[in-house]
Design a protein around this motif. Structure first.
Motif, short mmCIF file in Angstrom:
data_model
loop_
_atom_site.label_atom_id
_atom_site.label_comp_id
_atom_site.label_asym_id
_atom_site.label_seq_id
_atom_site.Cartn_x
_atom_site.Cartn_y
_atom_site.Cartn_z
N ILE A 391 0.87 -1.18 0.00
CA ILE A 391 0.00 0.00 0.00
C ILE A 391 0.90 1.23 0.00
O ILE A 391 1.67 1.45 0.94
CB ILE A 391 -0.94 0.03 1.22
N LYS A 392 0.84 1.99 -1.05
CA LYS A 392 1.72 3.14 -1.21
C LYS A 392 1.27 4.29 -0.31
O LYS A 392 0.13 4.35 0.14
CB LYS A 392 1.73 3.60 -2.67
N PRO A 393 2.16 5.23 -0.02
CA PRO A 393 1.78 6.42 0.77
C PRO A 393 0.65 7.18 0.08
O PRO A 393 0.45 7.06 -1.13
CB PRO A 393 3.06 7.25 0.81
N THR A 394 -0.07 7.96 0.86
CA THR A 394 -1.19 8.70 0.27
C THR A 394 -0.70 9.75 -0.74
O THR A 394 -1.33 9.95 -1.78
CB THR A 394 -2.02 9.39 1.36
N ARG A 395 0.41 10.42 -0.44
CA ARG A 395 0.97 11.40 -1.35
C ARG A 395 2.06 10.74 -2.20
O ARG A 395 2.56 9.66 -1.88
CB ARG A 395 1.55 12.59 -0.59
N SER A 396 2.44 11.40 -3.26
CA SER A 396 3.45 10.86 -4.17
C SER A 396 4.85 11.13 -3.63
O SER A 396 5.08 12.10 -2.90
CB SER A 396 3.29 11.48 -5.56
N ILE A 397 5.77 10.26 -4.01
CA ILE A 397 7.18 10.40 -3.64
C ILE A 397 7.97 10.61 -4.92
O ILE A 397 7.84 9.83 -5.87
CB ILE A 397 7.70 9.15 -2.90
N MET A 398 8.79 11.63 -4.93
CA MET A 398 9.64 11.91 -6.10
C MET A 398 11.09 11.69 -5.71
O MET A 398 11.55 12.11 -4.63
CB MET A 398 9.43 13.34 -6.59
N PHE A 399 11.83 11.00 -6.58
CA PHE A 399 13.25 10.72 -6.36
C PHE A 399 14.04 11.45 -7.43
O PHE A 399 13.82 11.24 -8.63
CB PHE A 399 13.50 9.21 -6.43
N VAL A 400 14.97 12.32 -7.00
CA VAL A 400 15.69 13.17 -7.94
C VAL A 400 17.19 12.97 -7.75
O VAL A 400 17.75 13.27 -6.68
CB VAL A 400 15.35 14.66 -7.74
N ALA A 401 17.84 12.44 -8.79
CA ALA A 401 19.30 12.34 -8.81
C ALA A 401 19.80 13.54 -9.59
O ALA A 401 19.56 13.67 -10.80
CB ALA A 401 19.73 11.04 -9.46
N LEU A 402 20.49 14.42 -8.90
CA LEU A 402 20.82 15.74 -9.43
C LEU A 402 22.23 15.79 -10.01
O LEU A 402 23.16 15.19 -9.48
CB LEU A 402 20.69 16.79 -8.33
N THR A 403 22.37 16.55 -11.06
CA THR A 403 23.67 16.77 -11.68
C THR A 403 24.35 18.00 -11.07
O THR A 403 23.72 18.82 -10.39
CB THR A 403 23.54 16.96 -13.20
N ALA A 404 25.64 18.14 -11.33
CA ALA A 404 26.41 19.37 -11.15
C ALA A 404 26.36 19.97 -9.75
O ALA A 404 26.47 21.19 -9.61
CB ALA A 404 25.98 20.41 -12.19
N GLU A 405 26.23 19.15 -8.73
CA GLU A 405 26.36 19.67 -7.36
C GLU A 405 27.78 20.17 -7.14
O GLU A 405 27.99 21.21 -6.51
CB GLU A 405 26.01 18.57 -6.35
N GLU A 406 28.74 19.43 -7.67
CA GLU A 406 30.14 19.80 -7.48
C GLU A 406 30.53 21.06 -8.25
O GLU A 406 31.61 21.60 -8.05
CB GLU A 406 31.05 18.64 -7.90
N LYS A 407 29.66 21.50 -9.12
CA LYS A 407 29.90 22.73 -9.88
C LYS A 407 29.24 23.93 -9.24
O LYS A 407 29.16 25.00 -9.84
CB LYS A 407 29.40 22.57 -11.32
N GLY A 408 28.72 23.76 -8.00
CA GLY A 408 28.09 24.87 -7.31
C GLY A 408 26.60 24.70 -7.12
O GLY A 408 25.86 25.69 -7.13
N LEU A 409 26.14 23.46 -6.97
CA LEU A 409 24.72 23.14 -6.74
C LEU A 409 23.85 23.53 -7.94
O LEU A 409 22.63 23.71 -7.79
CB LEU A 409 24.17 23.83 -5.48
N ILE A 410 24.42 23.62 -9.12
CA ILE A 410 23.65 24.20 -10.23
C ILE A 410 22.60 23.24 -10.80
O ILE A 410 21.63 23.68 -11.40
CB ILE A 410 24.56 24.78 -11.33
N GLY A 411 22.80 21.94 -10.63
CA GLY A 411 21.75 21.01 -11.05
C GLY A 411 20.51 21.19 -10.20
O GLY A 411 19.38 21.22 -10.71
N ALA A 412 20.70 21.31 -8.89
CA ALA A 412 19.58 21.56 -7.98
C ALA A 412 18.99 22.94 -8.22
O ALA A 412 17.76 23.12 -8.15
CB ALA A 412 20.05 21.44 -6.53
N LYS A 413 19.85 23.91 -8.49
CA LYS A 413 19.35 25.26 -8.77
C LYS A 413 18.46 25.25 -10.00
O LYS A 413 17.38 25.87 -10.01
CB LYS A 413 20.53 26.20 -8.97
N PHE A 414 18.87 24.52 -11.04
CA PHE A 414 18.06 24.43 -12.25
C PHE A 414 16.74 23.72 -11.96
O PHE A 414 15.68 24.17 -12.41
CB PHE A 414 18.83 23.68 -13.34
N PHE A 415 16.80 22.63 -11.20
CA PHE A 415 15.59 21.88 -10.88
C PHE A 415 14.62 22.73 -10.09
O PHE A 415 13.42 22.76 -10.37
CB PHE A 415 15.95 20.62 -10.09
N ALA A 416 15.13 23.44 -9.08
CA ALA A 416 14.26 24.26 -8.23
C ALA A 416 13.65 25.43 -9.00
O ALA A 416 12.55 25.88 -8.68
CB ALA A 416 15.03 24.77 -7.02
#
Length: 582
Positions: A391-416
């Motif tokens: 039985i899955k959780p009531t809300r959805s779960i998203m899994f994000v493998a982000l690029t370019a953290e070592e370049k200054g968090l820019i993969g996460a910055k782009f995603f956000a």
């Protein structure tokens, strides 16, 4: 996989039924206020989670970590064949779990366009007729974010203390001095203001005392240099305040750097962004009749004013530039409640590392086993755990493998900045950037403890197992601003970022910090960050199970996590939710 390693270092995986039996027996044997037996500490919690907890194993964590840090991936640098292999691996894993692509078009991939810049700098300081040569990267590093073939800076140098302009603290290192067109020389970290009642401590009312604020991060210092119209900024590196030795910077200085591509080719940024070693800074200051210790002491006072150094910085950088596409990998487990499926808990970890440096003699591959093949392994194991739930959780779960953290968090910055779902619908971000490789701990470290109510959810999860939440042992190093959750926090999303505890079961009280310091000095951002034969992933399994439980509770909860009063991200969250009518 050879299970002899697991027999030596970890506990064998239990079936879901076995975990359920252990849960029943251990919880029944405990009176209120008691804690379950230490040997079963990973299994406390919701009975419904037994299949998910059983799915998270030391074998699984190790297999993913080894696969992602294998030499064949060449250090997982963005926009390299290593990225192609990494992204393909992640997509295969998510697809095999039955997860859906998390992008609006149903795919697993979010493409991000970056500016790639490989620079070759030459620099010197000029003091009248005297020239002080600088050796790259032994004495300094210098980069530009400008997408141009060549940049040349020849500008006066001004020491600006910590380079901070913080009205809320009544602090302005610039006063009314015009630093436009100058090269700013500044100290790393926040102004170290002494407690007026105890000179051995820092004033907790000024820049959070010992804990670093964003004003102490190198990213802020380059941003304020841009805002002031400076030609460049050189940060004086000190190992203690920076949180890492200079070779962490110099070791990757020749590698390609990335930033989010902009219409103006990043020409709006300050031209030169760099660091100089403390010994070279002291040599410069002595040559112009100044003293490093005296200037640093003056910079700790609110009445500090910029100090012209009577010297110029001559910096030439030849660039090779390109536009590249890199990818975040996004997967979704759909919630079981149709009315709440459009609300999400996001788990994140960065898949990238530093790649390969062909100029190095010997091992050229920055495998990034702990940083962050291990965190990505946790992401995959948590996804596998959720997928195993009948039985899955009531809300959805998203899994994000982000690029370019070592370049200054820019993969996460782009995603956000370009989220596949509205951030007003995201309850929380849970971020992983390295697991415990030295065994089980009595505590769980929360980076930025006290910022959000997610801390309270975590504490509730681990309390039955007799574990405790602990604050960051090195708050002065600013870890809260050094991983991908920070980009979610800046957009208002409550974020939880944990590290392994430091109170290891069966070890003396100093063991944990010694091991952390050993890793930082020997392996952090070095080719030696590889899987070691003495790793014990029993603690990594426990911590990964804990993070799954936190996300499960949030996904099923009736109360949304919030930033606590006084936290710098609360106003942003309030405005986002208000705009969304929530």
């Amino acid at each position: 996989m050879d299970t002899s390693w697991l027999r030596r270092h970890g506990r064998p995986a239990r079936s879901a039924r076995a975990i359920a039996l252990v849960l029943t027996a251990s919880l029944a044997a405990c009176r209120p206020g008691d804690k379950p037996p230490a040997s079963e500490s990973t299994t406390g919690g919701d009975m419904a989670l037994a299949p998910a907890l059983a799915a998270i194993t030391a074998d699984g964590l190790m297999a993913h970590t080894k696969a992602l840090s294998d030499d064949s991936l060449e250090g997982r640098a963005p926009a390299t064949p290593g990225e192609e292999k990494t992204v393909a691996y992640l997509q295969r894993q998510f697809s095999a779990m039955g997860l859906k692509g998390g992008m609006p078009d149903g795919s697993f991939v979010q493409k991000a366009t970056f500016a790639g810049i490989t620079g070759k700098p030459e620099a010197s300081f000029r003091l009248g007729s005297r020239v002080m040569p600088l050796s790259f990267p032994a004495d300094y590093i210098a980069r530009t974010r400008h997408e141009v073939p060549v940049i040349d800076v020849d500008a006066e140098m001004v020491f600006v203390g910590y380079g901070v302009d913080a009205p809320e603290y009544g602090w302005n290192d610039y006063k009314s001095v015009d630093v436009k067109g100058k090269v700013l020389v500044m100290l790393v970290n926040d102004p170290a203001v002494a407690d007026p009642n105890d000179s051995t401590k820092l004033d907790s009312m000024m820049f959070k005392g010992k804990a670093m604020t964003y004003y102490g991060r190198w990213t802020y210092k380059y941003e304020i240099a841009t805002a002031k119209g400076a030609a460049g900024a050189l940060i004086i590196h000190e190992t203690g305040p920076a949180g890492y030795p200079f070779d962490v910077l110099s070791g990757s200085a020749a590698l390609e750097q990335f930033d989010i591509a902009t219409a103006d080719g990043n020409r709006g940024r300050t031209t030169v962004e760099g660091w100089i070693t403390q010994p070279k800074a002291e040599e410069l200051l002595k040559a112009v009749g100044k003293d490093f210790a005296s200037l640093k002491a003056a910079a700790k006072r609110q009445d500090f004013r910029p100090v012209p150094l009577g010297a110029t910085a001559k910096i030439h950088i030849s660039n090779t530039t390109r536009r590249v596409e890199s990818r975040n990998v996004v997967a979704t487990l759909e919630g079981s409640d149709a009315a709440r499926q459009n609300e999400y808990v996001i788990y994140s970890a960065h898949w990238d590392h530093l790649g390969r440096d062909t100029t190095i003699n010997g091992d050229q591959i920055f495998n990034g086993a702990l940083d962050n093949a291990s965190g990505t392994a946790q992401l995959l194991e948590i996804a596998k755990g959720f997928s195993a739930l009948p039985i899955k959780p009531t809300r959805s779960i998203m899994f994000v493998a982000l690029t370019a953290e070592e370049k200054g968090l820019i993969g996460a910055k782009f995603f956000a900045a370009n989220p596949p779902v509205p951030l007003a619908n995201v309850l929380a971000n849970i971020n992983m950037d390295g697991f415990s490789q030295w065994g089980r701990t009595k505590d769980v470290t929360v980076i930025g403890l006290g910022n959000s109510t997610l801390d309270d959810v975590l504490a509730d999860v681990i309390r039955p197992a007799g574990r405790m939440v602990a604050p960051d042992q090195e708050p002065e190093k600013g870890f809260f601003y050094r991983s991908d959750h920070f980009e979610f926090a800046k957009q208002g999303v409550p974020a939880l970022y944990t590290e392994s505890g430091v109170q290891f079961v069966g070890k003396d009280a100093t063991y944990g910090m010694k091991k952390r310091e050993e890793y930082t000095s020997r392996d952090y951002h070095q080719p030696s960050d590889e899987v070691k034969p003495d790793w014990d992933l029993s603690g990594a399994v426990e911590d990964t199970q804990v993070l799954l439980q936190v996300g499960y509770r949030v996904a099923n909860g009736s109360v949304w996590p919030t930033w606590k009063p006084g936290t710098e991200f609360k106003a942003k969250r309030d405005s986002v939710l208000k705009a969304a009518g929530k």
